[in-house]
Design a protein around this motif. Sequence first.
Motif, mmCIF file in Angstrom:
data_model
loop_
_atom_site.group_PDB
_atom_site.id
_atom_site.type_symbol
_atom_site.label_atom_id
_atom_site.label_comp_id
_atom_site.label_asym_id
_atom_site.label_seq_id
_atom_site.Cartn_x
_atom_site.Cartn_y
_atom_site.Cartn_z
ATOM 1 N N LEU A 284 -4.926 -5.252 2.249
ATOM 2 C CA LEU A 284 -3.803 -6.130 2.556
ATOM 3 C C LEU A 284 -2.480 -5.415 2.268
ATOM 4 N N ASP A 285 -1.393 -6.038 2.687
ATOM 5 C CA ASP A 285 -0.073 -5.439 2.506
ATOM 6 C C ASP A 285 0.454 -5.759 1.103
ATOM 7 N N PRO A 286 0.665 -4.753 0.246
ATOM 8 C CA PRO A 286 1.153 -5.013 -1.110
ATOM 9 C C PRO A 286 2.670 -4.907 -1.235
ATOM 10 N N GLU B 284 -8.016 -4.314 -1.113
ATOM 11 C CA GLU B 284 -8.595 -5.182 -0.092
ATOM 12 C C GLU B 284 -8.043 -4.916 1.302
ATOM 13 N N GLU C 261 -1.523 -7.349 -8.841
ATOM 14 C CA GLU C 261 -1.655 -7.926 -7.506
ATOM 15 C C GLU C 261 -1.438 -6.868 -6.423
ATOM 16 N N ARG D 163 -4.603 -4.841 -6.272
ATOM 17 C CA ARG D 163 -5.681 -5.630 -5.688
ATOM 18 C C ARG D 163 -5.519 -5.744 -4.176
ATOM 19 N N ARG D 164 -4.301 -6.000 -3.722
ATOM 20 C CA ARG D 164 -4.063 -6.091 -2.287
ATOM 21 C C ARG D 164 -4.340 -4.754 -1.600
#
Length: 218
Positions: free
Chosen positions: A185-187, A183, A176, A179-180
């Motif tokens: 996004l904030d992981p 994309e 995850e 993946r973030r």
Amino acid sequence: MIALLLRDLRLAIRAGGGFGLGLAFFLIVVVLVPFGVGPETELLSRIAPGILWVASLLAALLSLDRIFALDYEDGSLALLATSPLPLEGAAMVKALAHWITTGLPLTLAAPALGFLLSLAPEAYAYLLVSLMIGTPALSMIGTFGAALTVGLRRGGLLLSLLVLPLYVPTLIFGAEAVRRGAEGLDPTGALMLMAGITAGSFALLPFATAAVLRINLR
């Protein structure tokens, strides 16, 4: 502890079950995936985080059964249990040696193999960080599983069945996080949860591993 660590590193390299075996398996899995799912770049890029993490997890499983097996067979494990070094410390050293010979090479090789799966450029740093945080937990959990099956004939299959369910949270949060990152996004949340799993593993499992070893050595 340093002497035990160096001894385990030398044995892992001489036995051939350290650096080369895990990396070879990792490479084979990554190379075969495009043949199975097709050469579409978009599809490969989407599934790359999960594939890389699953391949790392399975590669880490290959050498788990040897963590305590050789020491048990030649009597070294009984000597460790009666040595001044606490058995909890020996368990941590065993996990560290497994991570150095398996988890660390996989972590360093993963970005290069991510290129074969068309991993998004933004995700490479998060892949490296997530594996650096998560693979120590795989080694510590695997060390606990190896202690449970030490002395059993053909315990490798049982070891895999015991350890794989415990690997699932690290796998979920690791994939995850990548993946973030891919994309945009904030992981941070996934990385923090994975760090918590690793910290909890090293805080609790050495004691559980030592207790299991004492029972098996009676």
